[in-house]
Motif scaffolding. Structure first.
Motif, short mmCIF file in Angstrom:
data_model
loop_
_atom_site.label_atom_id
_atom_site.label_comp_id
_atom_site.label_asym_id
_atom_site.label_seq_id
_atom_site.Cartn_x
_atom_site.Cartn_y
_atom_site.Cartn_z
N ILE A 178 0.80 -1.22 0.00
CA ILE A 178 0.00 0.00 0.00
C ILE A 178 0.83 1.27 0.00
O ILE A 178 0.31 2.35 -0.25
CB ILE A 178 -1.04 0.01 1.13
CG1 ILE A 178 -0.48 0.51 2.44
CG2 ILE A 178 -1.69 -1.33 1.31
CD1 ILE A 178 -1.57 0.91 3.40
N LYS A 179 2.15 1.17 0.25
CA LYS A 179 2.98 2.36 0.14
C LYS A 179 2.97 2.90 -1.29
O LYS A 179 3.30 4.07 -1.52
CB LYS A 179 4.41 2.07 0.59
CG LYS A 179 5.16 1.03 -0.22
CD LYS A 179 6.55 0.81 0.34
CE LYS A 179 7.31 -0.27 -0.41
NZ LYS A 179 6.81 -1.62 -0.09
N THR A 180 2.58 2.07 -2.25
CA THR A 180 2.52 2.48 -3.65
C THR A 180 1.47 3.57 -3.87
O THR A 180 1.73 4.58 -4.51
CB THR A 180 2.15 1.26 -4.52
OG1 THR A 180 3.04 0.20 -4.24
CG2 THR A 180 2.20 1.62 -5.98
N GLY B 196 4.25 20.74 -8.60
CA GLY B 196 5.65 20.82 -8.25
C GLY B 196 6.18 19.54 -7.65
O GLY B 196 5.49 18.52 -7.56
N MET B 197 7.43 19.61 -7.20
CA MET B 197 8.05 18.43 -6.60
C MET B 197 7.35 18.03 -5.30
O MET B 197 7.50 16.90 -4.84
CB MET B 197 9.54 18.68 -6.34
CG MET B 197 9.83 19.78 -5.34
SD MET B 197 11.59 20.20 -5.21
CE MET B 197 12.23 18.76 -4.36
N SER C 106 12.57 14.49 -9.15
CA SER C 106 13.58 15.20 -8.36
C SER C 106 14.40 14.25 -7.49
O SER C 106 15.60 14.42 -7.33
CB SER C 106 12.90 16.24 -7.46
OG SER C 106 12.18 17.18 -8.22
N LEU C 107 13.74 13.23 -6.94
CA LEU C 107 14.39 12.32 -6.01
C LEU C 107 15.27 11.30 -6.71
O LEU C 107 16.39 11.02 -6.28
CB LEU C 107 13.32 11.61 -5.17
CG LEU C 107 13.80 10.68 -4.06
CD1 LEU C 107 14.60 11.44 -3.01
CD2 LEU C 107 12.61 9.98 -3.41
N TYR C 108 14.76 10.72 -7.79
CA TYR C 108 15.46 9.64 -8.50
C TYR C 108 15.98 10.05 -9.87
O TYR C 108 16.53 9.21 -10.58
CB TYR C 108 14.53 8.44 -8.73
CG TYR C 108 13.86 7.85 -7.52
CD1 TYR C 108 14.56 7.60 -6.35
CD2 TYR C 108 12.51 7.51 -7.57
CE1 TYR C 108 13.93 7.04 -5.26
CE2 TYR C 108 11.88 6.94 -6.47
CZ TYR C 108 12.60 6.71 -5.31
OH TYR C 108 11.97 6.15 -4.23
N ASN C 109 15.71 11.29 -10.27
CA ASN C 109 15.91 11.67 -11.68
C ASN C 109 15.09 10.75 -12.58
O ASN C 109 15.50 10.35 -13.66
CB ASN C 109 17.38 11.63 -12.07
CG ASN C 109 17.66 12.42 -13.35
OD1 ASN C 109 16.96 13.37 -13.66
ND2 ASN C 109 18.68 12.00 -14.09
N ALA C 110 13.89 10.40 -12.09
CA ALA C 110 13.04 9.43 -12.78
C ALA C 110 12.40 10.05 -14.03
O ALA C 110 12.02 11.22 -14.02
CB ALA C 110 11.96 8.93 -11.85
N GLY D 32 3.18 8.58 -6.38
CA GLY D 32 2.83 9.94 -6.79
C GLY D 32 2.26 10.68 -5.61
O GLY D 32 3.01 11.21 -4.78
N PHE D 33 0.93 10.68 -5.50
CA PHE D 33 0.30 11.39 -4.39
C PHE D 33 0.81 10.89 -3.04
O PHE D 33 0.99 11.67 -2.10
CB PHE D 33 -1.23 11.26 -4.43
CG PHE D 33 -1.90 11.97 -3.30
CD1 PHE D 33 -2.27 13.29 -3.44
CD2 PHE D 33 -2.10 11.35 -2.08
CE1 PHE D 33 -2.83 13.98 -2.37
CE2 PHE D 33 -2.67 12.02 -1.01
CZ PHE D 33 -3.04 13.35 -1.16
N VAL D 34 1.05 9.60 -2.93
CA VAL D 34 1.41 9.02 -1.64
C VAL D 34 2.72 9.61 -1.10
O VAL D 34 2.97 9.58 0.11
CB VAL D 34 1.50 7.48 -1.76
CG1 VAL D 34 2.78 7.04 -2.43
CG2 VAL D 34 1.33 6.80 -0.43
N MET D 35 3.55 10.19 -1.97
CA MET D 35 4.80 10.81 -1.53
C MET D 35 4.71 12.34 -1.53
O MET D 35 5.71 13.03 -1.34
CB MET D 35 5.96 10.36 -2.43
CG MET D 35 6.25 8.87 -2.35
SD MET D 35 7.62 8.33 -3.41
CE MET D 35 9.03 8.89 -2.46
#
Length: 424
Positions: free
Chosen positions: A60-62, A311-312, A319-323, A383-386
């Motif tokens: 569920i962290k996804t 935004g980030m 921003s975090l992974y250069n994903a 996405g939203f979860v982070m």
């Protein structure tokens, strides 16, 4: 739930709903998910495993929206959790506690009590200290804790180092060479019941070899536990990690991935031992987009920038992974306001946050102008979860689309509520 009837304006669609219409009705930024896409991905896992004893425990962290958890629970999903808050979410969503596995390296005492009291399936134990803590807490409240020990096989999942979890440099799991000693110790604890073995080597896996090599190590360990220590493993938890195609990545299809795993498990040591898997990204990622509006076009001596209202703080992966995440225009207009043909150009898609790392995509070839809407693809996972409230920005709303209707599954935050908890 609130819903709006379908409208056919615009070019890009999720199912039969126009993203252009959603942007105008709901506002931007907002996350938009396809209900059918999530269900279809989960069913593919179910069908691939239908002839083998298993539990699918969605990670569920996804994406932890209650509407998504409730939907998956109704399909028979279990859940992989990593906090007491996530446990509360899945219980609120109607999940059967006997299908919950509790992962994570830093389970607090209150979280362990919470999980024991609802009788979850098992704890995925990450260290000897955690094993001792669980035993002591179980003793204090008169419970027996079912556990699975997470082993670290020191296998490179060949993914981004920030989402690699199966190497000896990572904080996760017990080194597999130490596992027989830890299992032997667990066997001596009166309030611990050993039921499984767990391993998760990382996320965004795009080829077979890391997971198949991991299974080889697990088979060897299971043989040692059974034949030398008289410890019978009742389930094998392989975690999750199957990747999605963000850009020029070619992860194996779910059915083939599961087939390879089951073929590998078909040996005398592991045949018919129930399998637990913990997929997340491969279920939710491609089912969602982040819808955003271009506020400004800015051009300097070297670059063209499309400055968007997301935004980030709304989507941090780039921003975090250069994903890389694909970015599409929602309403593709050929002509500009004066009737001239729009020209394509390369733009950096950047947000409003006061950080140079606040970008969603760089050097994207687009034909855009101020006021256009963009869809950031594969945003249903992480996405939203982070998302955060950095720069005192409210987090966006979340929308579920089902055929010709859209449902508001999370309201946009209110600034006054964001400030409610502070005082001076």
């Amino acid at each position: 739930m609130n819903f709006f009837k379908r409208c056919k304006n615009g070019i890009l669609h999720i199912e039969e709903i126009s993203l252009n219409t959603i942007a105008k009705l709901i506002g931007t930024p907002c996350y938009v998910y396809s209900k059918n896409a999530i269900i279809n991905q989960f069913i593919i896992y179910q069908q691939a495993l239908k002839n083998y004893p298993h539990i699918i425990c969605y990670a569920i962290k996804t994406n932890s929206n209650l509407a998504i958890l409730n939907m998956l629970s109704k399909l028979g999903s279990g859940f992989d959790i990593v906090s007491g808050g996530e446990l509360e979410r899945v219980l609120m969503a109607g999940c059967d506690p006997s299908k919950i596995v509790f992962s994570g390296v830093a389970k607090r005492a209150d979280e362990i009590i919470q999980a024991l009291n609802v009788n979850i399936k098992c704890f995925n134990v990450e260290s000897c200290s955690e094993l001792q803590r669980i035993n002591n807490i179980a003793k204090s409240i008169g419970k027996t804790a079912k556990i699975s020990i997470r082993v670290n096989p020191n296998i490179d999942p060949k993914t981004h180092p920030y989402i690699s979890t199966g190497l000896k440099d990572n904080k996760f799991g017990i080194p597999i060479k130490q596992a027989p000693l830890i299992y032997a110790y667990a066997k001596t604890l009166n309030f611990i019941k050993i039921i499984g073995i767990n391993c998760h080597i990382g996320s965004q896996i795009t080829n077979f070899s890391p997971i198949l090599n991991t299974i080889d190590h697990l088979i060897e360990l299971i043989s040692i536990l059974k034949n030398k220590q008289n410890i019978k493993i009742q389930h094998i938890n392989l975690g999750g990690g199957l990747g999605v195609d963000y850009f020029n990545l070619y992860p194996p299809p779910i059915k083939l991935y599961i087939k390879k795993i089951l073929n590998k498990l078909n040996n005398k040591e592991t045949v018919n031992i129930p399998l637990i898997i913990e997929p997340g990204r491969s279920i939710a990622a491609d089912a969602g987009i982040l819808l955003t509006r271009i506020e400004y076009i800015k051009i300097n001596e070297k670059k063209k920038f499309a400055i968007i209202d997301a935004g980030m703080n709304d989507i941090i992966r780039p921003s975090l992974y250069n994903a890389w995440q694909n970015i599409d225009q929602v309403d593709i207009r050929i002509h500009n306001d004066k009737g001239f043909i729009r020209k394509k150009a390369y733009y950096d898609i950047v947000g409003p946050i006061c950080e140079s790392s606040d970008f969603v995509g760089k050097s994207r070839l687009l034909s855009i102008t101020e006021g256009d809407y963009l869809a950031i693809r594969s945003a249903g996972a992480y996405g939203f979860v982070m998302a955060s409230n950095y720069n005192t920005r409210i987090r966006p709303s979340e929308i579920m689309v089902e055929e010709n209707e859209i449902y508001l599954i999370r309201k946009k935050e209110l600034l006054k509520k964001l400030l409610y908890y502070e005082q001076f």
